[in-house]
Design a protein around this motif. Structure first.
Motif, PDB file in Angstrom:
ATOM      1  N   PRO A   1     -50.857  -9.095  -3.335  1.00  0.00           N
ATOM      2  CA  PRO A   1     -51.181  -8.728  -4.722  1.00  0.00           C
ATOM      3  C   PRO A   1     -50.032  -8.863  -5.719  1.00  0.00           C
ATOM      4  CG  PRO A   1     -52.264  -7.220  -3.219  1.00  0.00           C
ATOM      5  CD  PRO A   1     -51.386  -8.083  -2.379  1.00  0.00           C
ATOM      6  N   VAL A   2     -48.870  -8.296  -5.403  1.00  0.00           N
ATOM      7  CA  VAL A   2     -47.759  -8.365  -6.356  1.00  0.00           C
ATOM      8  C   VAL A   2     -47.302  -9.803  -6.540  1.00  0.00           C
ATOM      9  CG1 VAL A   2     -45.351  -7.704  -6.763  1.00  0.00           C
ATOM     10  CG2 VAL A   2     -47.005  -5.991  -5.989  1.00  0.00           C
ATOM     11  N   LYS A   3     -47.365 -10.615  -5.476  1.00  0.00           N
ATOM     12  CA  LYS A   3     -46.961 -12.026  -5.599  1.00  0.00           C
ATOM     13  C   LYS A   3     -47.948 -12.799  -6.468  1.00  0.00           C
ATOM     14  CE  LYS A   3     -45.079 -15.836  -2.892  1.00  0.00           C
ATOM     15  NZ  LYS A   3     -45.740 -16.964  -3.551  1.00  0.00           N
ATOM     16  N   LEU A   4     -49.244 -12.520  -6.335  1.00  0.00           N
ATOM     17  CA  LEU A   4     -50.221 -13.164  -7.213  1.00  0.00           C
ATOM     18  C   LEU A   4     -49.899 -12.855  -8.667  1.00  0.00           C
ATOM     19  CD1 LEU A   4     -52.876 -14.591  -7.953  1.00  0.00           C
ATOM     20  CD2 LEU A   4     -54.082 -12.468  -7.390  1.00  0.00           C
TER      21      LEU A   4
ATOM     22  N   SER B   1     -53.867  -1.058   2.186  1.00  0.00           N
ATOM     23  CA  SER B   1     -52.905  -2.078   2.620  1.00  0.00           C
ATOM     24  C   SER B   1     -51.479  -1.554   2.505  1.00  0.00           C
ATOM     25  CB  SER B   1     -53.053  -3.334   1.767  1.00  0.00           C
ATOM     26  OG  SER B   1     -52.020  -4.255   2.048  1.00  0.00           O
ATOM     27  N   GLU B   2     -50.593  -2.063   3.365  1.00  0.00           N
ATOM     28  CA  GLU B   2     -49.172  -1.751   3.238  1.00  0.00           C
ATOM     29  C   GLU B   2     -48.553  -2.450   2.037  1.00  0.00           C
ATOM     30  OE1 GLU B   2     -47.284  -2.720   6.897  1.00  0.00           O
ATOM     31  OE2 GLU B   2     -48.301  -1.148   8.042  1.00  0.00           O
ATOM     32  N   ARG B   3     -49.229  -3.468   1.524  1.00  0.00           N
ATOM     33  CA  ARG B   3     -48.704  -4.224   0.373  1.00  0.00           C
ATOM     34  C   ARG B   3     -49.394  -3.711  -0.889  1.00  0.00           C
ATOM     35  NH1 ARG B   3     -48.216 -10.348   2.676  1.00  0.00           N
ATOM     36  NH2 ARG B   3     -50.486 -10.221   2.866  1.00  0.00           N
ATOM     37  N   GLN B   4     -48.601  -3.317  -1.863  1.00  0.00           N
ATOM     38  CA  GLN B   4     -49.092  -2.548  -2.990  1.00  0.00           C
ATOM     39  C   GLN B   4     -50.072  -3.329  -3.862  1.00  0.00           C
ATOM     40  OE1 GLN B   4     -45.542  -1.278  -5.089  1.00  0.00           O
ATOM     41  NE2 GLN B   4     -45.374   0.565  -3.828  1.00  0.00           N
TER      42      GLN B   4
ATOM     43  N   CYS C   1     -56.393  -8.085 -11.808  1.00  0.00           N
ATOM     44  CA  CYS C   1     -56.609  -6.870 -11.020  1.00  0.00           C
ATOM     45  C   CYS C   1     -56.428  -7.235  -9.551  1.00  0.00           C
ATOM     46  CB  CYS C   1     -58.003  -6.323 -11.286  1.00  0.00           C
ATOM     47  SG  CYS C   1     -58.387  -6.162 -13.065  1.00  0.00           S
ATOM     48  N   CYS C   2     -55.262  -6.911  -8.981  1.00  0.00           N
ATOM     49  CA  CYS C   2     -54.835  -7.499  -7.712  1.00  0.00           C
ATOM     50  C   CYS C   2     -54.752  -6.447  -6.612  1.00  0.00           C
ATOM     51  CB  CYS C   2     -53.468  -8.159  -7.883  1.00  0.00           C
ATOM     52  SG  CYS C   2     -53.359  -9.299  -9.292  1.00  0.00           S
ATOM     53  N   ALA C   3     -55.371  -6.732  -5.486  1.00  0.00           N
ATOM     54  CA  ALA C   3     -55.340  -5.805  -4.353  1.00  0.00           C
ATOM     55  C   ALA C   3     -55.771  -6.530  -3.087  1.00  0.00           C
ATOM     56  CB  ALA C   3     -56.269  -4.608  -4.610  1.00  0.00           C
ATOM     57  N   GLU C   4     -55.392  -5.952  -1.930  1.00  0.00           N
ATOM     58  CA  GLU C   4     -55.942  -6.343  -0.637  1.00  0.00           C
ATOM     59  C   GLU C   4     -56.914  -5.249  -0.206  1.00  0.00           C
ATOM     60  OE1 GLU C   4     -52.694  -8.869   1.901  1.00  0.00           O
ATOM     61  OE2 GLU C   4     -52.375  -6.723   1.790  1.00  0.00           O
TER      62      GLU C   4
END
Length: 426
Positions: free
Chosen positions: A121-124, A165-168, A243-246
């Protein structure tokens, strides 16, 4: 055989020994024999045939290659593996337009086709901000809100969907302002950026999950459209919200039966964690509404119901304003993209009732039940200011799980041109 093939168009039938073929070869020249009432479709299918035969480099030659025909060929020629080269033809302004289209579509295609391990998400959000900033550094500003900072800003949906997810999870807020003043926002763009969708506790099957790296196709499409409009010299202030998420399963993941209370006070019961796209878009639409934009456009790979309704050949469009639907159909036709309006009435807002909250995020049946695409649009409508015109695009045509006669497997970028046209200066 030459490494670069010249591709020409002809209205005549091929020589008899080619039979009914619509493509013939002579030395380093390929002729597409246009015999269909749908020439763009035929040209795109011919491009797929040529690429499947190992041809990687072509140059358009001869007459008849307008923007639509060159772009249709290009869309059939590109693949997720790359290795293609197309030499455009025509006047300088036409070649520049096609180069800009290819650069913007390439940005979106690379994002959508990337692996979910690489694109989180943060990379997107950061990759999108970096690309748009590189086009006009002096006119782009942005911030990325991530993790628990989302809660401080009351972006409840993005945080809930992404907390497993572990990725924010993250929201990108980007401002393109080509003016020296604090100009009013003309258009706000909102994109669904689910970088991988397992379905959460409403777990998808392996087959249904395999292509879910593409569930951020809405974010990539609106970003690419803005990038194309900027390259064309756009003179409007535009705000972009991704709006970014896993959507993953863990001890921290949101659950069926949870109730989310959104910034505008709307309460939502979660009856399907696989109906997560509308939950994150609700935050983006509220942010877009707060911007004061006169026109709000959101795009998302939102429902299988839209694919069932219009197939993967069209994008489904929704709006409470008939004039918005008419404008969108006009703009899509001008760039040879396909859209089709589906129903959206006020009662669709209440099509997913809850005994515990103002609304549920779906119906607790497989696929959301009848009218699922319209019900999803009705849910989103709750989060759009009535002061703005609004267009919701359900991107049924954004991705192909397998190669077809028109597309290679992967991202199609179908929809980018329509949105870029809607952003135009006129």
């Amino acid at each position: 055989m030459s490494e670069c093939f010249k591709v020409v168009l002809s209205q005549t039938a091929p020589a008899a020994h080619w039979g009914n073929a619509d493509v013939s070869f002579a030395a380093d020249t390929v002729t597409i024999h246009v015999k269909s009432s749908q020439p763009l479709r035929q040209i795109q299918m011919a491009a797929r045939k040529l690429r499947s035969q190992g041809i990687n480099t072509i140059a358009f030659s001869g007459e008849g290659w307008d923007a639509d025909r060159q772009w249709s060929f290009y869309q059939g020629f590109v693949t997720a593996k790359g290795g293609h080269e197309v030499q455009w033809t025509g006047a300088e302004v036409l070649v520049r337009e096609l180069q800009q289209r290819a650069a913007s579509a390439g940005f979106a295609r690379d994002l959508i086709n990337d692996t979910p391990e690489n694109l989180y998400p943060v990379k997107l959000a950061s990759d999108t901000a970096a690309w748009l900033s590189s086009l006009v550094p002096e006119h782009v500003s942005y911030r990325i809100i991530s993790g628990d900072e989302l809660l401080k800003n009351q972006w409840i949906g993005i945080h809930a969907v992404g907390r497993g997810s572990e990725r924010q999870p993250a929201m990108l807020e980007l401002d393109y302002n080509p003016f020296d003043t604090d100009a009013p926002v003309a258009v706000a763009l909102v994109g669904k950026g689910i970088t991988f969708d397992s379905g959460g506790y409403s777990l998808k099957s392996s087959e249904g999950m395999l292509g879910m790296k593409a569930d951020m196709g809405g974010a990539a499409t609106v970003a690419a459209a803005l990038g194309l409009a900027i390259q064309r010299g756009l003179k409007k202030r535009i705000k972009l919200y991704l709006c970014c998420a896993e959507n993953l399963v863990s001890g921290h993941a949101y659950k069926l039966g949870d109730i989310l209370t959104y910034k505008n006070g709307t309460t939502v019961e979660v009856v399907n964690t696989d109906a997560e796209g509308r939950l994150v878009l609700a935050d983006g639409l509220q942010a877009a509404s707060e911007s004061g934009a006169r026109f709000i456009i959101d795009a998302a790979t939102l429902t299988g119901a839209a694919v069932m309704a219009v197939s993967g050949q069209y994008n489904a469009i929704f709006s409470p304003q008939p004039e918005v639907l008419a404008l969108t159909q006009k703009k899509a036709a001008a760039v040879a993209e396909n859209v089709w309006p589906l129903p959206l009435d006020p009662w669709h807002k209440d099509a997913c009732p809850s005994a515990y909250a103002d609304t549920a995020n779906s119906r607790a049946v497989k696929g959301g039940g009848p009218g699922g695409a319209s019900n999803a649009a009705g849910f989103l409508w709750r989060f759009v200011t009535p002061q703005a015109d609004w267009l919701h695009i359900d991107l049924a045509a954004a991705f192909e799980d397998n190669a077809t006669s028109l597309w290679a497997a992967g991202a199609t970028t179908h929809g980018m041109l329509t949105i870029a046209e809607l952003l135009g200066n006129e």
